[in-house]
Design a protein around this motif. Structure first.
Motif, PDB file in Angstrom:
ATOM      1  N   GLY A 176       0.879  -1.170   0.000  1.00 14.36           N
ATOM      2  CA  GLY A 176       0.000   0.000   0.000  1.00 14.36           C
ATOM      3  C   GLY A 176       0.915   1.218   0.000  1.00 14.36           C
ATOM      4  N   VAL A 177       0.473   2.269   0.673  1.00 14.71           N
ATOM      5  CA  VAL A 177       1.254   3.505   0.688  1.00 14.71           C
ATOM      6  C   VAL A 177       2.611   3.286   1.376  1.00 14.71           C
ATOM      7  CG1 VAL A 177       1.248   5.908   1.445  1.00 14.71           C
ATOM      8  CG2 VAL A 177      -0.888   4.848   0.691  1.00 14.71           C
ATOM      9  N   ALA A 178       2.584   2.636   2.561  1.00 14.24           N
ATOM     10  CA  ALA A 178       3.831   2.423   3.311  1.00 14.24           C
ATOM     11  C   ALA A 178       4.785   1.516   2.538  1.00 14.24           C
ATOM     12  CB  ALA A 178       3.516   1.810   4.679  1.00 14.24           C
ATOM     13  N   PHE A 196       5.573  -8.305  -2.234  1.00  8.30           N
ATOM     14  CA  PHE A 196       4.365  -9.108  -2.468  1.00  8.30           C
ATOM     15  C   PHE A 196       3.154  -8.425  -1.845  1.00  8.30           C
ATOM     16  CE2 PHE A 196       1.183 -12.101  -0.888  1.00  8.30           C
ATOM     17  CZ  PHE A 196       0.748 -12.589  -2.108  1.00  8.30           C
ATOM     18  N   ASP A 197       2.026  -8.553  -2.504  1.00  3.77           N
ATOM     19  CA  ASP A 197       0.745  -8.081  -1.960  1.00  3.77           C
ATOM     20  C   ASP A 197      -0.333  -9.022  -2.469  1.00  3.77           C
ATOM     21  OD1 ASP A 197      -1.782  -6.371  -1.661  1.00  3.77           O
ATOM     22  OD2 ASP A 197      -0.275  -4.993  -0.879  1.00  3.77           O
ATOM     23  N   THR A 198      -1.392  -9.166  -1.682  1.00  9.32           N
ATOM     24  CA  THR A 198      -2.492 -10.039  -2.128  1.00  9.32           C
ATOM     25  C   THR A 198      -3.315  -9.378  -3.229  1.00  9.32           C
ATOM     26  OG1 THR A 198      -3.814  -9.115  -0.334  1.00  9.32           O
ATOM     27  CG2 THR A 198      -2.772 -11.251   0.062  1.00  9.32           C
ATOM     28  N   ARG A 199      -3.130  -8.050  -3.405  1.00 10.78           N
ATOM     29  CA  ARG A 199      -3.843  -7.373  -4.488  1.00 10.78           C
ATOM     30  C   ARG A 199      -2.933  -7.369  -5.719  1.00 10.78           C
ATOM     31  NH1 ARG A 199      -4.522  -2.076  -3.742  1.00 10.78           N
ATOM     32  NH2 ARG A 199      -2.800  -1.994  -2.284  1.00 10.78           N
ATOM     33  N   PRO A 200      -3.278  -8.205  -6.715  1.00  7.89           N
ATOM     34  CA  PRO A 200      -2.377  -8.316  -7.877  1.00  7.89           C
ATOM     35  C   PRO A 200      -2.213  -7.003  -8.633  1.00  7.89           C
ATOM     36  CG  PRO A 200      -4.202  -9.912  -7.995  1.00  7.89           C
ATOM     37  CD  PRO A 200      -4.485  -9.022  -6.836  1.00  7.89           C
ATOM     38  N   LYS A 239      -1.114 -20.937   1.745  1.00  7.06           N
ATOM     39  CA  LYS A 239      -0.461 -20.853   0.428  1.00  7.06           C
ATOM     40  C   LYS A 239       0.484 -19.651   0.376  1.00  7.06           C
ATOM     41  CE  LYS A 239      -3.450 -22.762  -3.153  1.00  7.06           C
ATOM     42  NZ  LYS A 239      -4.396 -22.418  -4.205  1.00  7.06           N
ATOM     43  N   GLN A 240       0.012 -18.541   0.937  1.00  3.46           N
ATOM     44  CA  GLN A 240       0.841 -17.326   0.931  1.00  3.46           C
ATOM     45  C   GLN A 240       2.135 -17.569   1.704  1.00  3.46           C
ATOM     46  OE1 GLN A 240      -0.901 -13.749   2.631  1.00  3.46           O
ATOM     47  NE2 GLN A 240       1.012 -12.647   2.440  1.00  3.46           N
ATOM     48  N   LYS A 241       2.012 -18.226   2.874  1.00  5.12           N
ATOM     49  CA  LYS A 241       3.203 -18.479   3.696  1.00  5.12           C
ATOM     50  C   LYS A 241       4.201 -19.342   2.930  1.00  5.12           C
ATOM     51  CE  LYS A 241       1.271 -18.025   8.296  1.00  5.12           C
ATOM     52  NZ  LYS A 241       0.813 -18.723   9.490  1.00  5.12           N
TER      53      LYS A 241
END
Ligand code: NAD
Length: 377
Positions: A176-178, A196-200, A239-241
């Motif tokens: 995000g911003v940070a 990485f972010d969950t928002r592609p 899955k993310q981990k």
């Protein structure tokens, strides 16, 4: 209209809600600005600086609260101060509403029109008032500075007569911003950065900053209408981990910034992942104040977990208090100016406006925010 600006009393808060140059702007709008004596002391602003900008200095905190039409501050008000304010007073600050139901109840019953700056919609028009963005931006910057300080390696590649030093590897979780500012800052220092972010949708932004986006197929993730991440299912978290474990293990520095709107932060780096990292590596958990992304992180401490230094220091923007105050103060004044009626010299609390609909929590003895009502049942 009388605007009262209250001195921060939260222990350790170094930021100041309003700086003298912003007082000047409010005075030019036709507002009567009263600041509590000593308001700017943590940023070396003297009472005389505020006076020069057109404010009246008042040492009587209770008296100020009782007579104000608008109260401005940074942190949420102490509950005991709510009943001092006039019915119909407009109170503008951070409120942390989802964790402060008792405070919200008090604001409601006292008839205060309480604006929670965290709840401003993330729209183009609200950008100039967006305290979450301005402070998260500085937080992202500070997270990298803290990591550099804790790491016993340098960030940039160096070619020297003593040999070539490889650049440090930095992995940012949550863009995000940070996270974006953390990527930019780490890149400026010469690190090799992955994120990485969950928002592609953020992949392009990550690449445009010269970092690599770590792809993990989590299936449907999506985002809310305001662009916030949705909560993952337990299977997706697993899955993310698994997907992030390699990037974490290779990293000298991991910075986590993952947040979920209105909920505790997701726990995404566990002890097993930390154990795979090189001893001496550093993790900065930027979500430590909302529950933490990292197992074992502790608020306001640097702890060692499996030989890795886990930094859990809170209020990162407060470490660059002068800049943070300049930005917060500008955001606050932009909010007031946006709704100010110059002819009548008053704040127009337009209940049909999208920004007010988003950020006004309590009004006329009722909970006003539909979002709050839908989350806190
Ligand atoms: P935030 O502080 O709510 O969260 C930080 C990041 O963590 C987000 O990018 C989120 O997707 C991510 N995250 C959540 N769960 C995660 C997980 N399990 N793993 C990895 N990452 C995870 O975000 P923010 O900085 O407040 O930004 C929220 C949204 O608002 C973004 O879409 C941003 O672009 C948008 N925004 C818009 C404006 C504007 O147009 N005015 C201004 C600022 C932000």
């Amino acid at each position: 209209m009388k605007i009262a600006v209250m001195k921060e009393i939260h222990g350790g808060e170094t930021r100041v809600p309003l700086i003298p140059s912003t007082v000047d702007k409010l005075v030019k709008l036709g507002a009567e600005v009263e600041v509590e004596s000593g308001l700017g002391v943590t940023c070396r602003y003297e009472d005389a600086d505020y006076e020069k900008a057109g404010a009246k200095i008042n040492p009587d905190r209770q008296g100020m609260l009782k007579s104000a039409d608008i109260v401005l501050r940074l942190r949420k008000p102490p509950i005991a101060e709510v009943e001092l304010m006039k019915k119909g007073c407009i109170h503008i600050s951070y409120l942390d509403p989802f964790n402060e139901t008792e405070l919200l109840d008090k604001l409601k019953t006292c008839g205060i029109s309480a604006v929670s700056l965290e709840m401003l919609p993330r729209t183009t028009i609200a950008q100039k008032m967006d305290v979450l963005s301005s402070q998260a931006n500085l937080g992202g910057y500070m997270a990298v500075i803290l990591a550099m300080d804790q790491l016993d390696k340098i960030f940039p590649m160096m070619t020297t007569p003593a040999g070539t030093i490889k650049p440090a590897r930095v992995f940012i979780i949550g863009v995000g911003v940070a996270g974006l500012q953390a990527i930019a800052t780490a890149r400026r220092m010469g690190a090799r950065v992955e994120a990485f972010d969950t928002r592609p949708v953020v992949e392009e932004q990550v690449k445009s900053l010269g970092a690599k986006f770590v792809k993990i197929d989590l299936g449907e993730t999506g985002q809310t209408k305001d662009g916030y991440a949705k909560q993952l299912t337990p299977e997706q978290v697993q899955k993310q981990k698994e997907g992030m474990a390699k990037a974490c293990a290779q990293a000298d520095v991991v910075i986590t910034t993952a947040q979920l709107f209105g909920r505790p932060a997701p726990r995404i780096v566990d002890r097993a992942m930390i154990a795979q990292m090189q001893p001496g590596s550093v993790i900065v958990d930027m979500a430590v104040e909302t529950g933490g992304n990292v197992e074992g992180s502790e608020l306001d401490k640097v702890v060692e977990v499996e030989g890795v230094k886990v930094v859990g220091l809170g209020n990162l923007p407060g470490r660059v208090a002068l800049t943070a105050s300049q930005m917060y103060s500008a955001n606050l004044a932009n909010f007031v100016a946006h709704f100010w009626n110059k002819e009548e010299k008053k704040f127009n609390l337009n209940l049909d406006d999208e920004i007010i609909k988003g950020a006004l929590m309590t009004h006329a003895g009722e909970i006003f925010s539909e979002t709050y009502k839908s989350i806190v049942k």
